[in-house]
Design a protein around this motif. Structure first.
Motif, short mmCIF file in Angstrom:
data_model
loop_
_atom_site.label_atom_id
_atom_site.label_comp_id
_atom_site.label_asym_id
_atom_site.label_seq_id
_atom_site.Cartn_x
_atom_site.Cartn_y
_atom_site.Cartn_z
N GLN A 115 12.03 -18.31 8.46
CA GLN A 115 13.29 -17.23 7.42
C GLN A 115 14.64 -17.51 7.67
N ASN A 133 17.69 -5.96 3.61
CA ASN A 133 16.59 -6.81 3.26
C ASN A 133 15.26 -6.29 2.95
N TYR A 191 14.76 7.37 3.83
CA TYR A 191 14.60 6.61 2.77
C TYR A 191 13.65 7.15 1.78
N LEU A 225 19.46 -14.39 5.30
CA LEU A 225 17.71 -15.12 5.10
C LEU A 225 16.96 -16.47 4.23
N SER A 234 15.19 -15.72 1.57
CA SER A 234 14.88 -15.63 0.71
C SER A 234 15.44 -13.81 0.42
N ASN A 235 15.90 -13.45 -0.24
CA ASN A 235 16.65 -12.31 -1.43
C ASN A 235 15.26 -11.72 -1.51
N ARG A 236 13.91 -11.62 -1.48
CA ARG A 236 12.88 -10.82 -1.70
C ARG A 236 12.96 -10.40 -0.64
N PRO A 237 11.74 -8.43 -0.39
CA PRO A 237 12.08 -8.06 0.60
C PRO A 237 10.81 -8.30 1.36
N LEU A 238 11.00 -8.25 3.11
CA LEU A 238 9.83 -8.74 3.90
C LEU A 238 8.66 -7.98 3.63
N ILE A 239 9.17 -5.77 3.67
CA ILE A 239 8.30 -5.55 3.19
C ILE A 239 8.67 -4.79 1.78
N ASP A 240 7.61 -4.32 0.60
CA ASP A 240 8.19 -3.91 0.09
C ASP A 240 7.72 -1.72 0.95
N LEU A 241 8.60 -1.17 1.05
CA LEU A 241 8.14 -0.44 1.39
C LEU A 241 7.83 0.77 0.12
N GLN A 242 8.45 0.64 -1.11
CA GLN A 242 8.17 1.16 -2.29
C GLN A 242 6.89 1.49 -2.18
#
Lengths: 331, 146
Positions: free
Chosen positions: A240, A260, A290, B32, B34-42
């Motif tokens: 990663q 991130n 959050y 990192l 990728s800039n995509r989120p590792l976890i989508d909290l939303q």
């Protein structure tokens, strides 16, 4: 002469400024509050006093390696209490009591001592000295009365009366060593967590995370409408990180993971990194909010391989104790 | 003189940079792949919310002096911070300067309670109070929340 005085003043100003800066840094770092604070729910390893004495007699070096600085619940009998009411001695519950463990209670203890000769557990941090034949002492956090030993199998006691057995927990492993192929991190979760456990879903343009999400508010004993979620996953540096030269920058990797997951998060100096030593392991904490929830990140750097990452998102931390028990079994 | 002050300035800058590095400040960020989120909290937080409304709302309070506006309904006990309907009250008096309010309660931190509205709709004030308490070195604990 005047320039010389101005120079001295300036130098004094610089030194004063630097001192103030360092002072502020040190103090602000020390006072940051974290939710998953081990001190709120410490697990003390149950052990009878005679076992420590036997170990010391057999090999004091290995006894020091095993027990020094370890949080223990030592079963014995109260032998004597000093007049100050803060220090006391315990001896093995049965048999001869020529050997004793000297214990000093910390200031927060408000309880009462049982009568001399009564069995009890002393919960605190063990200190092993190699001087002479070897001896042990304890920094005691509290006492628990017990008429007999609670368990013969591995058990952990807490100050509030809970008894936790590792065989009532479920093992989980994270990461894989590139050479030995062995897991890098081993830990145990409460068995009840399995009911709300799910593997983390694969995100677009990201390798699948080796980890789990626990929707704790959906446990039978809670069923709250307010989400309480605990994430635990392995961040693999090789998979990663963009630049492999960054592998040893654990703190900066942790910062990148926070940014991130929470894009736009303003991570201020003094709030990050918060470092805590939990059962001998070093962790990096970051506490924030959050969208109406508390969010706390906990990272355990594991050399150049990666980081064990935990994220606790909650409004009511109903399962805080269960999560804190996990830290006891992280290897 | 000019030469000396330049040297002093460079020395000061060097010392400050060293202190910043020692304090953990890093000039180059780790990136990192990728800039995509590792976890989508939303997504995950909403999924399990059982229909709870977590909308973040803006407040209409203004920075500045304390507003003498007492609660008209039932009152809270003393040393209580109440966050309700996009307003913050301390000892039942509406506050617009949260930092100032925290300064006032510093000495009574052990008795402070934080009361939130049931639906937590007033997130911005909640976060402001929480952060101000933490910044002031007053531990924000679950026990404070009633």
């Amino acid at each position: 002469m005047r320039p010389k005085i101005a120079y001295k003043n300036r130098l004094a100003l610089i030194l004063a400024g630097l001192t103030a800066f360092i002072f502020l840094c040190g103090f602000s770092f020390g006072k940051v509050y974290v939710t998953l604070d081990m001190r709120d729910y410490t697990l003390y390893r149950e052990i009878p006093a005679e076992e420590i004495f036997d170990a010391l007699a057999a090999d004091k070096q290995s006894t020091k390696a095993s027990y020094d600085n370890e949080y223990c619940a030592v079963f014995g009998k109260l032998k004597a209490v000093a007049k100050d009411g803060r220090s006391f001695e315990i001896a093995p519950a049965e048999g001869f009591d020529s050997k004793t463990i000297h214990c000093i209670l910390n200031d927060s203890f408000q309880g009462e001592f049982p009568p001399a000769g009564d069995p009890l557990y002393v919960l605190g941090k063990m200190r092993i000295s190699l001087f002479g034949a070897g001896s042990c002492s304890m920094e005691a956090d509290g006492l628990r009365r017990a008429s007999s030993r609670l368990a013969q199998s591995e058990t952990y006691l807490t100050l509030n009366g809970d008894n936790i057995r590792p065989d009532h927990m479920s093992a989980r492993v994270f990461g894989k060593d590139s050479i030995t192929k062995e897991p890098i991190v081993r830990l145990a979760i409460p068995k009840s967590f399995e009911a709300v456990e799910e593997e983390l879903p694969e995100q677009k343009d990201q390798p699948k995370l080796d980890g789990y999400l626990y929707r704790l508010n959906e446990l039978e004993d809670t069923r709250s409408s307010k989400p309480e979620q605990f994430y635990i996953f392995w961040f693999d540096n090789e998979k990663q990180l963009l630049d492999q030269n960054d592998k040893n920058r654990s703190q900066d990797i942790a910062r990148a993971i926070i940014r991130n997951i929470l894009p736009g998060e303003n991570i201020r100096l003094g709030r990050f990194p918060i470092r805590r030593t939990v059962y001998g392991n070093e962790y990096i904490y970051y506490d924030t909010a959050y969208t109406g929830y508390n969010a706390e990140f906990v990272f355990k750097p594991c050399g150049d391989d990666g980081l064990l990452c935990m994220l606790y998102v909650y409004r009511n931390s109903d399962h805080k104790k269960d999560i804190l028990s996990i830290f006891r079994f992280v290897e | 003189m000019k030469g000396r002050s330049t040297t002093q300035f460079i020395a000061l800058a060097a010392v400050l940079i060293s202190v910043l590095i020692l304090c953990g400040f890093s000039f180059s960020e780790v990136k990192l792949k990728s800039n995509r989120p590792l976890i989508d909290l939303q997504e995950t937080v909403k999924e399990s919310s059982f229909g709870d409304d977590d909308t973040m709302t803006e407040t209409d309070t203004k920075e500045g002096e304390e507003v003498d506006e007492t609660l008209s309904e039932e009152t809270e006990p003393v040393n209580t911070i109440l966050i309700r309907e996009q307003n913050v009250y301390y000892n039942n008096i509406r506050q617009t300067d949260i930092s100032g309010m925290i300064g006032k309660i510093r000495g009574q931190s052990e008795d402070i309670s934080v009361v939130l509205t049931d639906d937590y709709a007033d997130y911005k004030n909640y976060k402001a109070v929480r952060d101000a308490l933490i910044e002031a070195g007053i531990p924000f604990t679950e026990e404070m929340m009633k």
